[in-house]
Motif scaffolding. Structure first.
Motif, PDB file in Angstrom:
ATOM      1  N   MET A   1      11.854   7.279  20.646  1.00 58.37           N
ATOM      2  CA  MET A   1      12.568   7.476  19.581  1.00 58.37           C
ATOM      3  C   MET A   1      14.156   7.295  19.577  1.00 58.37           C
ATOM      4  SD  MET A   1      12.340   8.802  16.504  1.00 58.37           S
ATOM      5  CE  MET A   1      13.112   9.595  15.239  1.00 58.37           C
ATOM      6  N   GLY A   2      14.491   7.217  20.759  1.00 58.76           N
ATOM      7  CA  GLY A   2      15.980   6.821  20.801  1.00 58.76           C
ATOM      8  C   GLY A   2      16.097   5.109  20.648  1.00 58.76           C
ATOM      9  N   VAL A   3      15.260   4.595  20.859  1.00 56.93           N
ATOM     10  CA  VAL A   3      15.299   2.866  20.487  1.00 56.93           C
ATOM     11  C   VAL A   3      14.999   2.992  18.891  1.00 56.93           C
ATOM     12  CG1 VAL A   3      13.755   0.951  20.822  1.00 56.93           C
ATOM     13  CG2 VAL A   3      14.367   2.587  22.837  1.00 56.93           C
ATOM     14  N   VAL A   4      14.069   3.658  18.370  1.00 57.83           N
ATOM     15  CA  VAL A   4      13.961   3.395  16.816  1.00 57.83           C
ATOM     16  C   VAL A   4      15.261   3.871  16.355  1.00 57.83           C
ATOM     17  CG1 VAL A   4      12.520   4.293  15.085  1.00 57.83           C
ATOM     18  CG2 VAL A   4      11.420   4.198  17.282  1.00 57.83           C
ATOM     19  N   MET A   5      15.707   4.966  16.593  1.00 59.76           N
ATOM     20  CA  MET A   5      16.957   5.522  16.002  1.00 59.76           C
ATOM     21  C   MET A   5      18.099   4.292  16.152  1.00 59.76           C
ATOM     22  SD  MET A   5      16.778   9.251  17.189  1.00 59.76           S
ATOM     23  CE  MET A   5      18.124  10.140  16.190  1.00 59.76           C
TER      24      MET A   5
ATOM     25  N   LEU B   1      19.898   0.182  26.428  1.00 60.70           N
ATOM     26  CA  LEU B   1      20.577   1.213  26.585  1.00 60.70           C
ATOM     27  C   LEU B   1      20.241   2.834  25.838  1.00 60.70           C
ATOM     28  CD1 LEU B   1      23.968  -0.637  26.671  1.00 60.70           C
ATOM     29  CD2 LEU B   1      23.156   1.024  28.379  1.00 60.70           C
ATOM     30  N   ALA B   2      19.486   2.381  24.491  1.00 65.41           N
ATOM     31  CA  ALA B   2      19.120   3.573  23.561  1.00 65.41           C
ATOM     32  C   ALA B   2      18.057   4.320  24.255  1.00 65.41           C
ATOM     33  CB  ALA B   2      18.558   2.774  22.414  1.00 65.41           C
ATOM     34  N   ALA B   3      17.199   3.783  25.058  1.00 68.95           N
ATOM     35  CA  ALA B   3      16.163   4.283  25.832  1.00 68.95           C
ATOM     36  C   ALA B   3      16.761   5.070  26.909  1.00 68.95           C
ATOM     37  CB  ALA B   3      15.117   3.438  26.318  1.00 68.95           C
ATOM     38  N   LEU B   4      17.564   4.645  27.435  1.00 62.99           N
ATOM     39  CA  LEU B   4      18.159   5.520  28.544  1.00 62.99           C
ATOM     40  C   LEU B   4      18.959   6.565  28.010  1.00 62.99           C
ATOM     41  CD1 LEU B   4      19.560   2.849  31.160  1.00 62.99           C
ATOM     42  CD2 LEU B   4      17.938   4.335  31.252  1.00 62.99           C
ATOM     43  N   SER B   5      19.708   6.384  26.841  1.00 64.40           N
ATOM     44  CA  SER B   5      20.468   7.323  26.190  1.00 64.40           C
ATOM     45  C   SER B   5      19.417   8.434  25.747  1.00 64.40           C
ATOM     46  CB  SER B   5      21.163   6.740  25.001  1.00 64.40           C
ATOM     47  OG  SER B   5      22.027   5.781  25.422  1.00 64.40           O
ATOM     48  N   GLY B   6      18.403   8.096  25.076  1.00 64.12           N
ATOM     49  CA  GLY B   6      17.517   9.269  24.596  1.00 64.12           C
ATOM     50  C   GLY B   6      16.875  10.049  25.792  1.00 64.12           C
ATOM     51  N   ALA B   7      16.447   9.451  26.839  1.00 63.77           N
ATOM     52  CA  ALA B   7      16.260   9.945  28.220  1.00 63.77           C
ATOM     53  C   ALA B   7      17.320  10.888  28.558  1.00 63.77           C
ATOM     54  CB  ALA B   7      16.094   9.026  29.448  1.00 63.77           C
ATOM     55  N   PHE B   8      18.591  10.604  28.672  1.00 62.29           N
ATOM     56  CA  PHE B   8      19.871  11.364  28.992  1.00 62.29           C
ATOM     57  C   PHE B   8      19.782  12.615  28.205  1.00 62.29           C
ATOM     58  CE2 PHE B   8      24.084  13.005  28.206  1.00 62.29           C
ATOM     59  CZ  PHE B   8      24.287  13.532  29.395  1.00 62.29           C
ATOM     60  N   MET B   9      19.805  12.461  26.886  1.00 57.18           N
ATOM     61  CA  MET B   9      19.856  13.703  25.746  1.00 57.18           C
ATOM     62  C   MET B   9      18.714  14.598  26.002  1.00 57.18           C
ATOM     63  SD  MET B   9      22.821  13.574  24.162  1.00 57.18           S
ATOM     64  CE  MET B   9      24.051  12.642  23.577  1.00 57.18           C
TER      65      MET B   9
ATOM     66  N   ILE C   1      26.313  10.424  18.448  1.00 60.09           N
ATOM     67  CA  ILE C   1      26.120  11.639  17.674  1.00 60.09           C
ATOM     68  C   ILE C   1      24.372  11.635  17.291  1.00 60.09           C
ATOM     69  CG2 ILE C   1      26.784  12.531  15.446  1.00 60.09           C
ATOM     70  CD1 ILE C   1      29.021  12.660  17.461  1.00 60.09           C
ATOM     71  N   SER C   2      23.953  10.533  17.028  1.00 62.16           N
ATOM     72  CA  SER C   2      22.583  10.581  16.746  1.00 62.16           C
ATOM     73  C   SER C   2      21.542  10.861  17.808  1.00 62.16           C
ATOM     74  CB  SER C   2      22.174   9.077  16.116  1.00 62.16           C
ATOM     75  OG  SER C   2      20.791   8.840  15.847  1.00 62.16           O
ATOM     76  N   PHE C   3      22.107  10.500  18.738  1.00 58.65           N
ATOM     77  CA  PHE C   3      21.288  10.963  20.035  1.00 58.65           C
ATOM     78  C   PHE C   3      21.378  12.275  20.410  1.00 58.65           C
ATOM     79  CE2 PHE C   3      21.740   6.494  21.810  1.00 58.65           C
ATOM     80  CZ  PHE C   3      20.666   5.928  21.035  1.00 58.65           C
ATOM     81  N   SER C   4      22.539  12.900  20.140  1.00 59.36           N
ATOM     82  CA  SER C   4      22.664  14.450  20.043  1.00 59.36           C
ATOM     83  C   SER C   4      21.857  15.243  19.217  1.00 59.36           C
ATOM     84  CB  SER C   4      24.191  14.734  20.204  1.00 59.36           C
ATOM     85  OG  SER C   4      24.449  14.497  18.596  1.00 59.36           O
ATOM     86  N   SER C   5      21.570  14.633  18.144  1.00 61.66           N
ATOM     87  CA  SER C   5      20.726  15.349  17.404  1.00 61.66           C
ATOM     88  C   SER C   5      18.985  15.601  17.860  1.00 61.66           C
ATOM     89  CB  SER C   5      20.592  14.406  15.874  1.00 61.66           C
ATOM     90  OG  SER C   5      21.885  14.612  15.198  1.00 61.66           O
ATOM     91  N   LEU C   6      18.894  14.318  18.569  1.00 60.66           N
ATOM     92  CA  LEU C   6      17.631  14.358  19.270  1.00 60.66           C
ATOM     93  C   LEU C   6      17.535  15.552  20.242  1.00 60.66           C
ATOM     94  CD1 LEU C   6      14.796  12.749  20.145  1.00 60.66           C
ATOM     95  CD2 LEU C   6      16.146  11.209  21.349  1.00 60.66           C
TER      96      LEU C   6
END
Length: 267
Positions: free
Chosen positions: A105-109, A140-148, A60-65
């Motif tokens: 930013m995904g890693v920070v969040m 995984l947070a970095a990859l998730s930020g990249a995917f979003m 949900i957080s990454f979708s805000s990104l």
């Protein structure tokens, strides 16, 4: 230079911090202290419960990104169209800079959510629920930020270039709607394993569950005895989505069309 600008701009976005981080801290607190009354006070049960909340809160957080990235592209469509044609700025450079800033930013969040999950749920259950693989969670947070990011760019550019921008608000919020649908679906209903492997939202949630718990991911959270998912297939699926959407994004950026903000007015 543009990478530095993107990092500063994204990390100082107050709306992103409000909805992507602080709002999710509220839900983590609700999960720890309100919805946990039926969870046994054993370490295994508490760890699995905390890990599922960590995975859900992150998507949900990454979708805000993703929403932030969508509006960045839309509002900049006219200037980007000009810049790609008459300046030295290349679509690939712009895209990679945006991707790197979003991953950071995904890693920070996720780091904030990781620390908060550990503190809140450990306090609630009076058990040390230390993350099993925090470094994996950061990766995984970095990859998730990249995917979003690649998803948001593909959706908004499809609208800008081909479909028109009358429904730009719906398109920008589509990643959030999908995150809620697949996230809650994985928690409360029995989504077939093949769908979970194919869905990048479920891949992200499952991999983050595994990184926090250090355990295998059950096929059904509502029925842990039904078997487990293969993390390698989930990781491969997520990477494939990022790669394919990245190729699409660069092609769409090369043909970006200028759009006036007035075109998105509903009345």
């Amino acid at each position: 230079m543009i990478l530095k600008y993107f990092i500063k701009s994204i990390m100082s976005n107050k709306a992103l911090w409000a909805w992507g981080v602080f709002f999710m801290l509220f839900w983590l607190a609700m999960g720890a202290f309100v919805f946990s009354s039926n969870i046994p006070d054993s370490r295994a049960s508490a760890l699995a419960y905390a890990s599922s909340w960590f995975g859900w809160a992150n998507i949900i957080s990454f979708s805000s990104l993703a929403i932030t990235i969508s509006y960045t592209i839309y509002f900049g469509s006219s200037s980007l169209s000009y810049s790609f044609r008459y300046t030295k700025l290349r679509p690939s450079t712009y895209f990679l800079s945006l991707l790197a800033a979003s991953s950071a930013m995904g890693v920070v969040m996720s780091s904030v959510l990781l620390a908060s999950t550990y503190a809140l749920f450990s306090y609630r259950f009076h058990i040390n629920l230390q993350p099993g693989q925090p470094l994996a969670a950061f990766a995984l947070a970095a990859l998730s930020g990249a995917f979003m990011t690649v998803l948001a760019v593909a959706l908004v550019l499809a609208a800008v270039n081909y479909m028109g921008v009358k429904n730009i608000n719906f398109i920008s919020y589509l990643p959030l709607l999908l995150a809620y649908a697949f996230g809650f679906g994985q928690l409360f209903i029995k989504i077939p394993a093949a769908v979970q492997y194919a869905s990048p939202f479920n891949d992200i949630m499952s991999l983050l569950f595994a990184s926090y718990s250090g355990q295998r991911v059950p096929v059904y959270f509502s029925d842990p005895a039904a078997g487990f998912l293969d993390w390698r297939l989930m990781a491969a699926s997520l990477l494939l989505w990022i790669l394919l959407l990245s190729v699409v994004d660069v092609r769409l950026l090369r043909g970006i069309k200028p759009r006036a903000l007035e075109e998105s007015r509903q009345v």
